[in-house]
Design a protein around this motif. Structure first.
Motif, short mmCIF file in Angstrom:
data_model
loop_
_atom_site.label_atom_id
_atom_site.label_comp_id
_atom_site.label_asym_id
_atom_site.label_seq_id
_atom_site.Cartn_x
_atom_site.Cartn_y
_atom_site.Cartn_z
N SER A 221 1.01 -1.04 -0.14
CA SER A 221 0.00 -0.03 -0.08
C SER A 221 0.79 1.27 -0.11
CB SER A 221 -0.87 -0.08 1.27
OG SER A 221 0.07 0.03 2.20
N ILE A 222 0.41 2.31 -0.66
CA ILE A 222 0.94 3.77 -0.63
C ILE A 222 0.62 4.46 0.71
CG2 ILE A 222 1.30 6.07 -1.90
CD1 ILE A 222 2.05 3.11 -3.18
N ARG A 223 2.09 4.83 1.54
CA ARG A 223 1.80 5.35 2.69
C ARG A 223 1.54 6.72 2.66
NH1 ARG A 223 1.21 1.11 6.31
NH2 ARG A 223 2.14 2.32 7.93
N ARG A 224 1.41 7.47 3.89
CA ARG A 224 1.07 8.98 3.77
C ARG A 224 2.11 9.73 3.61
NH1 ARG A 224 -1.09 9.44 9.77
NH2 ARG A 224 0.83 8.13 9.91
N SER A 225 3.35 9.28 4.05
CA SER A 225 4.78 9.96 3.52
C SER A 225 5.85 9.18 3.41
CB SER A 225 4.96 11.07 4.57
OG SER A 225 5.31 10.27 5.83
N SER A 226 6.87 9.55 3.00
CA SER A 226 7.98 8.70 2.60
C SER A 226 8.70 8.52 4.07
CB SER A 226 9.17 9.52 2.05
OG SER A 226 8.76 9.96 0.61
N TRP A 227 8.58 9.24 5.02
CA TRP A 227 8.95 8.96 6.23
C TRP A 227 8.03 7.63 6.96
CZ3 TRP A 227 11.72 8.09 10.34
CH2 TRP A 227 11.23 8.08 11.63
N ASP A 228 6.86 7.82 6.68
CA ASP A 228 5.87 6.70 7.27
C ASP A 228 6.13 5.32 6.50
OD1 ASP A 228 3.64 5.60 8.58
OD2 ASP A 228 2.33 6.14 6.91
N ALA A 229 6.60 5.55 5.06
CA ALA A 229 6.95 4.09 4.30
C ALA A 229 8.07 3.55 5.07
CB ALA A 229 6.95 4.55 2.90
N TYR A 230 9.39 4.55 5.22
CA TYR A 230 10.44 4.15 5.64
C TYR A 230 10.50 3.52 6.88
CZ TYR A 230 15.55 4.15 6.61
OH TYR A 230 16.94 3.77 6.80
N ALA A 231 9.83 4.08 7.86
CA ALA A 231 9.21 3.62 9.18
C ALA A 231 8.67 2.22 8.96
CB ALA A 231 8.75 4.63 10.03
N ASN A 232 7.92 1.93 8.47
CA ASN A 232 7.00 0.78 8.11
C ASN A 232 7.91 -0.20 7.93
OD1 ASN A 232 5.16 -1.01 5.90
ND2 ASN A 232 4.57 -0.51 7.99
N TRP A 233 8.85 -0.12 7.10
CA TRP A 233 9.86 -1.16 6.41
C TRP A 233 10.74 -1.63 8.01
CZ3 TRP A 233 9.96 -4.25 2.41
CH2 TRP A 233 9.11 -3.69 1.56
N ARG A 234 11.31 -0.40 8.32
CA ARG A 234 12.13 -0.54 9.55
C ARG A 234 11.48 -1.30 10.65
NH1 ARG A 234 17.84 -0.23 10.03
NH2 ARG A 234 18.49 1.49 9.03
N GLN A 235 10.08 -1.04 10.85
CA GLN A 235 9.44 -1.85 11.90
C GLN A 235 9.16 -3.31 11.56
OE1 GLN A 235 5.89 0.57 12.07
NE2 GLN A 235 6.47 1.57 13.80
N ALA A 236 9.17 -3.66 10.48
CA ALA A 236 8.94 -5.10 9.94
C ALA A 236 9.96 -5.77 9.89
CB ALA A 236 8.23 -4.95 8.34
#
Length: 545
Positions: A128-143
């Motif tokens: 899915s497309i996240r709200r911001s690039s930071w949100d996307a980067y954080a999502n990958w780091r969390q997973a």
């Protein structure tokens, strides 16, 4: 100024788990409220912990900041945009203003998404497309934890290349890819096998857990029934594969040729390798070990720590085995009580053999090295040929897939003689047992180009020169090719045939010529002429697919 800010927070916060010890309450009584406030402000996808050294460093840094000239937000944004993720997160923990600048710096996190993961559209782990690039980067780091991060970007980029190629050329294979595994699912499979998988292998399955094919599902049911029968004495095992009730025979047969890693067909030998889901790979491993471990026989050291990650429809035709200890990858030749291995990727100390192999495969697809086409061809004289994507002319309507015969130089060589184009390419076949030798399959493609005086011609004879290095030169002559005498015309698709040859050395070459006659044998329109097939290499490659 930029250098000064880099030096302000050498110990301000470590965004990666485990690198800073947990603080004890008695260690930092004077700064506890400050620590709690920073932890509240720094909502990052990492375990940030605080100790007394950390707090003293932060207090000293803040006092230094107070003595610096006031910087405008624009100046701070410019400085932050040049930071690496670890440094940016440390800076963000210093004060609320800096925290907001770091988290909202779209260009900073977009750059790191592209550079580290090859992602340019704020895509999260689930697609899915996240709200911001930071949100996307954080999502990958969390997973994905720290053990995955050195390999994650490489795996994401390779999967992206492969999926883009499949979407454009083989959407039916793209549809077979399974969702990625969770970390808990990976750990469970490891526990069941009693093996620890290298992170460079696990990361591939965390993104996509292999393929789901009707033929594999049917084969899995048969293997599980055999296991139950051996353990309990009860069960019913049939030799044929039984598809599910809602799966038609054509869909069942078609799934055999939907291997992600392509294949080839030479005479009666058909090989199409697919990527196994991790749990299914564990089951295949049990079956293979049973076949290999005969009474009074033992496997060589380490062979019980091999895991099949890809194989052909027939488990014993072609299997790619990942080594849990070395992190290497090999092609296995399986026989009862015997296992012979060929390195499928150059050896290295990096324990990332499956990932390097996967990356190379993605590069080859993206560069056009391999191709897939839609159908077989029957010329007007009834001599059958195949296109590159048809893995088996006998089942041409069902066997559309990825051909492992290279379609780009240097894997492909070509020459034109009087308008007749000859193209040749080779696949090394390590799984085919040859006494003291190496087997190579080769594909020869004929077409009559437009714009030449010749409008029709027919192949009559072949003449091959095989040159092992070192070794004795051999020649092979005969009528036609694989019993056929194709007629070429400018408006016809290529005529393609496949054959094989063997040699003892690991290096060699092959070249030849074909005798054609203008018109046809029955209605000649001129004297016969030779068509050159340029030299092509017979070398054991560094990467084996």
């Amino acid at each position: 100024m930029t250098k000064a800010l880099f030096q302000l927070f050498p110990m301000a916060a470590d965004p990666f788990p485990g690198s800073i010890p947990h603080a004890q309450p008695q260690d930092v009584p004077a700064y506890m409220s400050t620590a709690q406030q920073h932890k509240k402000n720094c909502r990052f996808p990492y375990a940030i912990t605080f100790d007394s050294t950390l707090f003293r460093s932060m207090r000293s840094a803040m006092e230094t900041v107070a003595g610096l000239p006031e910087l405008t937000p624009q100046c701070l944004e410019h400085i932050i945009s040049h930071l690496e993720p670890r440094d940016a997160l440390r800076v963000a923990c210093a004060q609320k203003l800096w925290h907001g600048l770091v988290v909202n710096d779209e260009q900073l996190w977009k750059r790191h998404l592209v550079e580290e993961l090859g992602i340019s559209d704020k895509q999260g782990v689930d697609g899915s497309i996240r709200r911001s690039s930071w949100d996307a980067y954080a999502n990958w780091r969390q997973a994905f934890g720290a053990e995955y991060w050195p390999y994650l970007g490489r795996a994401v980029k390779a999967w992206s290349q492969i999926k883009a190629w499949l979407a454009a050329n083989m959407p039916e294979i793209l549809a077979t890819l399974r969702p990625g595994l969770s970390e808990a699912e990976v750990v469970q499979v490891e526990a069941e096998m009693g093996l620890t998988l290298p992170p460079a292998l696990k990361v591939l399955h965390r993104l996509h857990d292999g393929q789901e094919l009707y033929s594999d599902a049917a084969l899995e049911r048969r293997i599980r029934n055999k296991l139950v029968l051996r353990e309990t004495g009860r069960g019913n095992v049939r030799m044929e594969l039984e598809p599910e009730a809602n799966v038609g025979p054509e869909a069942m047969a078609r799934s055999i040729f939907c291997g992600l890693f392509g294949g080839y067909a030479v005479y009666d030998r058909r090989v199409v390798a697919r990527m196994l889901p991790l749990r299914r790979a564990a089951l295949w491993r049990i079956e293979m070990l049973r076949k290999l471990t005969q009474p009074l026989q033992r496997l060589s050291d380490g062979q019980d720590r091999l895991l099949p990650i890809a194989c052909s429809y027939n488990l014993y035709d072609k299997v790619l085995m990942a080594d849990m200890d070395s992190g290497g990858l090999s092609v296995a030749r399986l026989e009862p009580g015997q296992l012979e291995l060929w390195d499928a990727v150059p050896r290295a100390d990096t324990r990332d053999g499956p990932l390097r192999w996967f990356e190379e495969y993605g590069r080859r697809l993206a560069s056009g090295w391999y191709e897939a086409h839609s159908r077989g061809d029957v010329n007007n004289e009834g001599a059958k040929g195949t296109e590159a994507g048809v893995l088996d002319n006998q089942y041409s309507m069902l066997s559309r897939g990825i051909s492992l015969f290279p379609m780009r130089p240097p894997g492909l060589v070509e020459a034109v003689t009087m308008g007749v184009q000859v193209r040749a390419s080779v696949v090394f076949v390590p799984e085919y047992k040859v006494q003291d030798g190496h087997m190579f399959a080769y594909s020869i493609r004929f077409s009559l180009l437009e714009g030449w005086p010749l409008k029709r011609c027919q192949l009559m004879r072949r003449h091959w020169i095989i040159k092992p290095e070192p070794g004795r030169v051999e020649t092979v002559q005969g009528e036609g090719v694989v019993g056929l005498f194709p007629i070429l015309e400018p408006d016809r698709p290529e005529f393609v045939y496949c054959s094989c040859t063997r040699q003892t050395p690991t290096r060699g070459s092959m070249e030849g010529r074909f005798l054609f006659i203008p018109g046809s044998v029955e209605r000649p329109e001129g004297p016969p002429f030779d068509v050159i097939c340029p030299t092509f290499r017979l070398d054991v490659p560094d990467y084996i697919f």
